[in-house]
Design an enzyme around this catalytic site. Structure first.
Site, PDB file in Angstrom:
ATOM      1  CB  ALA A 209      -0.916  -0.008   1.219  1.00  0.00           C
ATOM      2  N   PRO A 210       0.422   2.303  -0.721  1.00  0.00           N
ATOM      3  CG  PRO A 210       0.345   4.459  -1.643  1.00  0.00           C
ATOM      4  CD  PRO A 210       1.146   3.599  -0.691  1.00  0.00           C
ATOM      5  N   GLY A 211       0.400   1.258  -3.298  1.00  0.00           N
ATOM      6  CA  GLY A 211       0.434   0.475  -4.520  1.00  0.00           C
ATOM      7  C   GLY A 211       1.294   1.005  -5.640  1.00  0.00           C
ATOM      8  N   GLY A 212       2.251   1.882  -5.346  1.00  0.00           N
ATOM      9  CA  GLY A 212       3.103   2.436  -6.405  1.00  0.00           C
ATOM     10  C   GLY A 212       3.911   1.374  -7.129  1.00  0.00           C
ATOM     11  CG  ASP A 228       0.150  -2.762   3.225  1.00  0.00           C
ATOM     12  OD1 ASP A 228      -0.483  -2.419   4.248  1.00  0.00           O
ATOM     13  OD2 ASP A 228       1.253  -2.272   2.926  1.00  0.00           O
ATOM     14  CG  ASP A 265       9.367   1.096  -0.902  1.00  0.00           C
ATOM     15  OD1 ASP A 265      10.421   1.323  -0.281  1.00  0.00           O
ATOM     16  OD2 ASP A 265       8.655   1.994  -1.383  1.00  0.00           O
ATOM     17  CE  LYS A 295      11.558   1.754   3.630  1.00  0.00           C
ATOM     18  NZ  LYS A 295      11.445   2.369   2.315  1.00  0.00           N
TER      19      LYS A 295
END
Length: 338
Positions: A209-212, A228, A265, A295
């Site tokens: 999410a949001p799905g890029g 997600d 991600d 991260k």
């Protein structure tokens, strides 16, 4: 001794310099743009330096330019004249294929000309000499960095400079239906790792999410399973090749060998992310690819990267680790399942 200009993502120059210190004894640095661009003095010739970088490309060094000439800045038309003469004296270089002109500058430089004006003048000189100029996919690059009082000029191929974009700052045009800017990260990873996403068939997107990233994979023709607990963007409902599971990835099981690509991600603890990816490894075919962002939440990012890679290498082979231009406080890993 040779001289170079190195570039990292803003705020990460110290890590790029630390990686280079560990590779090369006697290396020295001078800051040009705080936290981002720095001059490198190295006790190696050009071929030795390039071989070092090819053997073990630093994670945080986004771009490197040799300093073949240093031209004092006059602050008037003499600057373009001096660059034009430099190009004319190097006329043999322009027979080696198409050339791109890249100009970058430090804030407050006395060099008065824009990148477009500089390129127009030098393009004309190269074409006058029988050479070919281009903006995309050049075979060689003439890089110019305008410092406070000097122009640093260097030649090299895109591979030698680690990018075919000025300073490695790759730009993508935002699309009207684009769900998020995260899509740019996967687009850049596709180029940087030479992945060719359309060659894969079944993808698993963890923390989608949001799905890029899911959107790009669907556009490339893949069947995508996204996982997600948050909602995906409503635009993705139009894709029949999407299976969206509104669950935590740790609560989902898949048949062995289901996927040939995994992407992740997630804004999550690096070691927890690595643990979750390893839990899903059985769902990947042998030879499946994985593209994962790590991260950098902690004070020791290099140690964090080593720990995450060490954990993942129990199942995967690391092909490349890189802080891409569209990464922020993170890096991207490209791995292949053993």
């Amino acid at each position: 001794m040779t001289e170079w200009i190195g570039t990292a993502n803003h705020g990460f120059a110290s890590l790029a310099m630390e990686e280079l210190r560990r590779m090369i004894q006697g290396i020295k640095f001078t800051q040009l743009i705080a936290g981002e661009v720095f001059r490198i003095d190295v006790p190696l010739n050009r071929e030795e330096m390039l071989a070092k970088l090819q053997e073990s490309e630093p994670i945080f060094l986004r771009h490197i330019q040799p300093i073949d000439r240093i031209v004092p800045i006059q602050g008037n038309a003499d600057d373009l004249q001096a660059l034009s003469e430099l190009v004319r004296h190097a006329r043999m270089r322009w027979e080696n294929g198409s050339t791109a002109i890249h100009l970058r500058r430090v804030e407050g430089t006395s060099f008065p000309y824009s990148a477009a004006d500089t390129k127009a003048v030098l393009d004309a000189v190269i074409m006058e000499l029988g050479g070919e100029t281009t903006m995309q996919s050049p075979e060689q690059i003439l890089s110019i960095f305008a410092g406070q009082s000097e122009l640093y000029v260097g030649w090299g191929t895109p591979a030698e400079q680690l990018s075919d974009w000025p300073g490695g700052a790759i730009r993508f045009q935002r699309e009207d239906d684009q769900i998020s800017r995260a899509k740019f990260k996967l687009l850049e990873a596709e180029r940087a790792f030479k992945l060719y996403l359309e060659t894969f068939r079944e993808a698993l997107d963890i923390g989608a999410a949001p799905g890029g990233w899911t959107q790009l994979l669907l556009e490339r023709g893949l069947r995508v399973t996204s996982v997600d607990p948050a909602e995906l963007h409503p635009k993705l409902a139009a894709y029949p090749r999407l299976t969206a599971l509104k669950k935590n990835a740790s609560d989902v099981q898949f048949a062995p060998g289901t996927f040939d690509l995994l992407v992740c991600d997630m804004s999550w603890s690096p070691m927890q992310m690595a643990k979750l990816v390893l839990e899903k490894a059985d769902a990947l075919r042998d030879g499946a690819a994985a593209v994962i962002t790590v991260k950098l939440m902690h004070k020791k990012p290099l140690q964090t990267i080593r720990d995450v890679v060490s954990k993942l290498e129990t199942v995967f082979e690391l092909r490349k680790a890189k802080q891409l231009f569209h990464n922020r406080d993170e890096i991207t890993l490209y791995l292949v399942k053993r």
